[in-house]
Design an enzyme around this catalytic site. Sequence first.
Site, PDB file in Angstrom:
ATOM      1  N   ASP A 193       0.814  -1.215   0.000  1.00 58.37           N
ATOM      2  CA  ASP A 193       0.000   0.000   0.000  1.00 58.37           C
ATOM      3  C   ASP A 193       0.854   1.274   0.000  1.00 58.37           C
ATOM      4  O   ASP A 193       2.004   1.272   0.453  1.00 58.37           O
ATOM      5  CB  ASP A 193      -0.909   0.047   1.233  1.00 58.37           C
ATOM      6  CG  ASP A 193      -2.153  -0.805   1.048  1.00 58.37           C
ATOM      7  OD1 ASP A 193      -2.218  -1.537   0.045  1.00 58.37           O
ATOM      8  OD2 ASP A 193      -3.042  -0.755   1.917  1.00 58.37           O
ATOM      9  N   HIS A 230       3.795  -2.363   3.289  1.00 56.39           N
ATOM     10  CA  HIS A 230       3.779  -0.989   2.780  1.00 56.39           C
ATOM     11  C   HIS A 230       5.102  -0.693   2.081  1.00 56.39           C
ATOM     12  O   HIS A 230       6.167  -1.004   2.622  1.00 56.39           O
ATOM     13  CB  HIS A 230       3.571   0.023   3.910  1.00 56.39           C
ATOM     14  CG  HIS A 230       2.223  -0.042   4.540  1.00 56.39           C
ATOM     15  ND1 HIS A 230       1.907  -0.981   5.508  1.00 56.39           N
ATOM     16  CD2 HIS A 230       1.095   0.695   4.326  1.00 56.39           C
ATOM     17  CE1 HIS A 230       0.649  -0.805   5.883  1.00 56.39           C
ATOM     18  NE2 HIS A 230       0.135   0.200   5.188  1.00 56.39           N
TER      19      HIS A 230
END
Length: 773
Positions: A104, A256
């Site tokens: 993400d 991430h």
Amino acid sequence: MTTTPPSRGRRRAPSRMERAAGRAAALQKPRVILALLLLLALTCVMLLDGYLRAEVGGDQRVRTGASSSDVPDDVLEGGPILSFRGGQATTVSVPDKTIALTFDDGPNPTWTPQVLEILEEYDVPGTFFMVGSMVSRYPDIVDDLVDQGNEVGIHTFTHVDLSYQSDARITREIEQTQLALAGAAGITTTLFRAPYSSEMDAIDNYSWPVYKKLGEDGYTSVFIDTDSDDWKKPGVSKIIKWATPEDGEGASVLFHDAGGERSQTIKALPKYIEKMKAKGYTFTTISGVMAEQGAGAPAAAAAGAGQGTAPGAEAAQGGTGTDNGTGTGTGADSGSQLQAAHREATGTTLYEGKALIAAVRVAEWTVPALSVGLMVVGVAVMGRFGMMLILARRHYRQRNKRRFSWGPTVTRPVSVIVPAYNEKECIANTLKSLAQSTHPIEVIIVDDGSSDGTSEIAREAADALGMTNVRVIRQENAGKPAALNNGVRNASHDIVVMMDGDTVFEAETVRHLVQPFADPQVGAVAGNAKVGNRNTIIGAWQHIEYVMGFNLDRRMYDLLRCMPTIPGAIGAFRREAVLEVGGMSEDTLAEDTDITIAMHRAGWRVVYQEHARAWTEAPGSLKQLWSQRYRWSYGTMQALWKHRKSLTDKGPSGRFGRVGMPLVVIFQIITPVFAPLIDVFTAYSMIFVDFKAALLAWLAVLGIQLFCAAYAFRLDKEKYRYLLMMPLQQLAYRQMMYLVLIHSCITALTGGRLRWQKLKRTGEVGTPAGAGG
């Protein structure tokens, strides 16, 4: 009083500048439009940059603790992949012993390339949910990522919680991200992950309608089974532990590749992949999971992003990407195929995407460049203030010593030349002030073809005042320089004082003004021009400008021996010096600046006499003020260009070229042109960044300016009450001066010419005594 009639004979042909006036008038409107377009473009660039950084339209709200009573139980308890095929909510789980690695918040120029290297090394695919603003800023990374065979999903454009947003904002967030992907990698995507989402049971009554709407548009919403919580930076071992599914279950795992410092993620990822492979796990994409579970390719979305619809009709365009998720890798050779979730961007979407990427590149270059320019301008402005204060104080102390003297007192008569064009409102007051002069003078009024009876009014006023030392010379309209030259030719004395027809002198003005001529090196003297009609807002603003911006500057330039301008309202010259440099020139609109520079180049010294005061009528409206300052600034540029060879000259001419000209260019052209950056960035920061810090910075700069202005008022013995207008001056008047200068620069760059413009006068500046205070 004597009168010289106008010259007779053939009517004068239009001058070169008059012939150019018509052409210039036709070009002014396009130039104004160009200036406004440049300003609009700068504003748009800054707004785009702010939007990319979530400084414009950013929304940091995150919803928590909301009820999920409206969400179907089979969705809350289902797998992490949610679609609405046929209008029915359907969830898909990741098969056992299978990992769908998802990342993400990217792309990030530091961390995303390192993640890609690890994935390529271990022949593992990933699904990256990207923020549109980051995609548009780092398109090359996205292109590499797709070429490597990885999958891309939408993570909104500005990373906002969509449950708070309107339908229009939601559509905009999706469409803009699709355009960014189209411009960066030539694709659109069907996958979506909402910011701040996690597992399925986190869907609530506010976010559920968002997922339904996107599902109806053909998007597949992706959640997670397992969260590495790497954003918490708990350490490599805990990241690996928290990302590991229990009992051989399959999982959509969250890491991430952006959003903060991700060194722990980079260290944990290869160890995690090795561990899971050792446990018998395979890695796939979200599309691979759906294919393996028999859910088919993701429903179509977003090839028509510009229309807010999904590309359902284009579902067959994309191949299945790799091995449909059953294998362990994508391989470099699979990069030539589209992932099942990807659609090839074509037509309008592709071109709009490329235009977005190009605009972002411009913004990414422009804003930092402007920031650097702001720093340079700030340092230059502060340096100028410091230089002015130091040199102005030295000038004041030097010129006001009891023992200071220019030499023997100058008592011989001088000639006062008054060029006049339609000055019926002011000429009587001008003569009345000259009648009170304590120094012997002759007055030469040159009527430059006035049509309002200026010469008759001048004669009547002179007769009424009993002035026998006044001559009125009438000529056909030829412009101010020609009028001044006519006056110089007819002057009886070796010192000539020049003043405007709307100006009044104090009784001691001429006496003070001519004393520097006791020094044989002095060829010209600049007087102290004062705004007489300062009882209006515009007049008060100009009063501040005259005292601080003009007279404080002149003290500095005097000591540096590079005075650039003797004001037309009050100046004195040796007649021989004027004739030596060829008189007043019509080559520029700023004949006062032109002849002052010519004096320097001829070796004459030009000084400032603060005690010689003249009261002049400043423009009474913004339109007239624009006309006057436009002529001044453009004329100054013309004069500097005309005398550009002084940069390489030797002697006095070279001194002005290498000292005076750079100072004028820096402080009167370059710095003011870029000075609006201070205001633009201040407004930008107040609205989008930190209001308090920006306001304090602006107040600090204002405080420095107030200090300088107060010191200038002290030197000129002016009343401080006018400084109360200075904050408003900074917000309104100064902006107009910036626009005037920018307009002048555009005119100069495009080769325009302007004629001298007569301003409307009211005659409200009477005797000097009445003008003071």
